[in-house]
Design an enzyme around this catalytic site. Structure first.
Site, short mmCIF file in Angstrom:
data_model
loop_
_atom_site.label_atom_id
_atom_site.label_comp_id
_atom_site.label_asym_id
_atom_site.label_seq_id
_atom_site.Cartn_x
_atom_site.Cartn_y
_atom_site.Cartn_z
N ASP A 24 0.88 -1.17 0.00
CA ASP A 24 0.00 0.00 0.00
C ASP A 24 0.92 1.22 0.00
O ASP A 24 1.19 1.80 1.04
CB ASP A 24 -0.91 -0.02 1.22
CG ASP A 24 -1.88 1.16 1.25
OD1 ASP A 24 -1.95 1.92 0.26
OD2 ASP A 24 -2.57 1.33 2.27
N ILE A 25 1.42 1.56 -1.17
CA ILE A 25 2.41 2.63 -1.31
C ILE A 25 1.69 3.90 -1.75
O ILE A 25 1.12 3.96 -2.84
CB ILE A 25 3.49 2.24 -2.35
CG1 ILE A 25 4.02 0.83 -2.11
CG2 ILE A 25 4.59 3.29 -2.37
CD1 ILE A 25 4.65 0.59 -0.76
N GLU A 26 1.70 4.90 -0.89
CA GLU A 26 0.97 6.13 -1.19
C GLU A 26 1.86 7.37 -1.19
O GLU A 26 1.37 8.48 -1.10
CB GLU A 26 -0.18 6.28 -0.20
CG GLU A 26 -1.17 5.14 -0.33
CD GLU A 26 -2.41 5.32 0.50
OE1 GLU A 26 -2.77 6.47 0.80
OE2 GLU A 26 -3.02 4.31 0.86
N GLY A 27 3.16 7.16 -1.27
CA GLY A 27 4.07 8.29 -1.32
C GLY A 27 5.49 7.79 -1.50
O GLY A 27 5.76 6.60 -1.45
N GLN A 83 -8.27 1.25 -4.37
CA GLN A 83 -8.90 2.24 -3.49
C GLN A 83 -9.78 3.17 -4.31
O GLN A 83 -9.32 4.19 -4.81
CB GLN A 83 -7.83 3.02 -2.74
CG GLN A 83 -6.98 2.15 -1.83
CD GLN A 83 -5.89 2.95 -1.15
OE1 GLN A 83 -6.11 4.05 -0.66
NE2 GLN A 83 -4.70 2.37 -1.09
#
Length: 177
Positions: A24-27, A83
């Site tokens: 879950d890579i969001e940055g 998402q």
């Protein structure tokens, strides 16, 4: 190291045995996630052929995802929890064919032989783009639930969902035929 439960090296999770990883890579950077998942699938997981290991990811609905697209395109992912919230392409815009982009993810999943999950927030404070359980049921019944790429519904966050009963409502609607 972590997948077998045995190692002489320090283990931050004690003797826990993992059956996979979820990204879950969001940055940050988008570099090397492709190499990471390919190495897991092609080398690490093959060290114990008696067990099944999984790779999953939780990209944003914006296609392609800014951080995981190269990793997702390796075809190494078993499950992808898209998402569909916090962005213009989420469930809140289901009735806008120029915004809600399940079809793009569905095509991608078919090409990669992966399953995608419709990721939704459990409440207004669990993520932008909340819609109620009946709206989710209508979205699923629009044809999504019949797609070979459809894996299920992912709800963020589990604690909120448990407290407000959102997950139970979704489960009863999803399993209703």
């Amino acid at each position: 190291m972590f997948f077998s439960g045995r190692s002489s090296l320090p283990r931050p999770f004690g003797d826990v045995i993992l059956d996979g990883v979820d990204l879950d890579i969001e940055g940050g950077s988008s570099q090397y996630y492709d190499l990471f998942v390919k190495t897991l699938k092609e080398k690490t997981f093959k060290q114990d052929p008696s067990r099944r290991f999984y790779i999953s990811g939780a990209p944003q609905c914006v296609f392609p995802d800014a951080y995981l697209s190269s990793a997702l395109n390796t075809g190494a992912f078993d499950y992808v929890f898209v998402q569909f919230y916090n962005n213009w392409c989420g469930v809140k815009n289901f009735n806008n064919p120029n915004a809600f982009n399940w079809n793009q993810w569905e095509k991608w999943a078919s090409d990669k032989k992966s399953q995608i999950f419709l990721g939704v927030p459990a409440d207004t404070y669990a993520g932008g783009g909340y819609v109620d359980a009946n709206t989710i049921a209508n979205i699923l019944n629009s044809g999504i639930k019949n797609s070979p790429a459809y894996g299920g519904v992912m709800i963020w966050d589990a604690t909120v969902s448990k407290v407000n009963g959102f997950g139970a409502k979704i489960a009863s609607l999803v399993h209703k035929g």
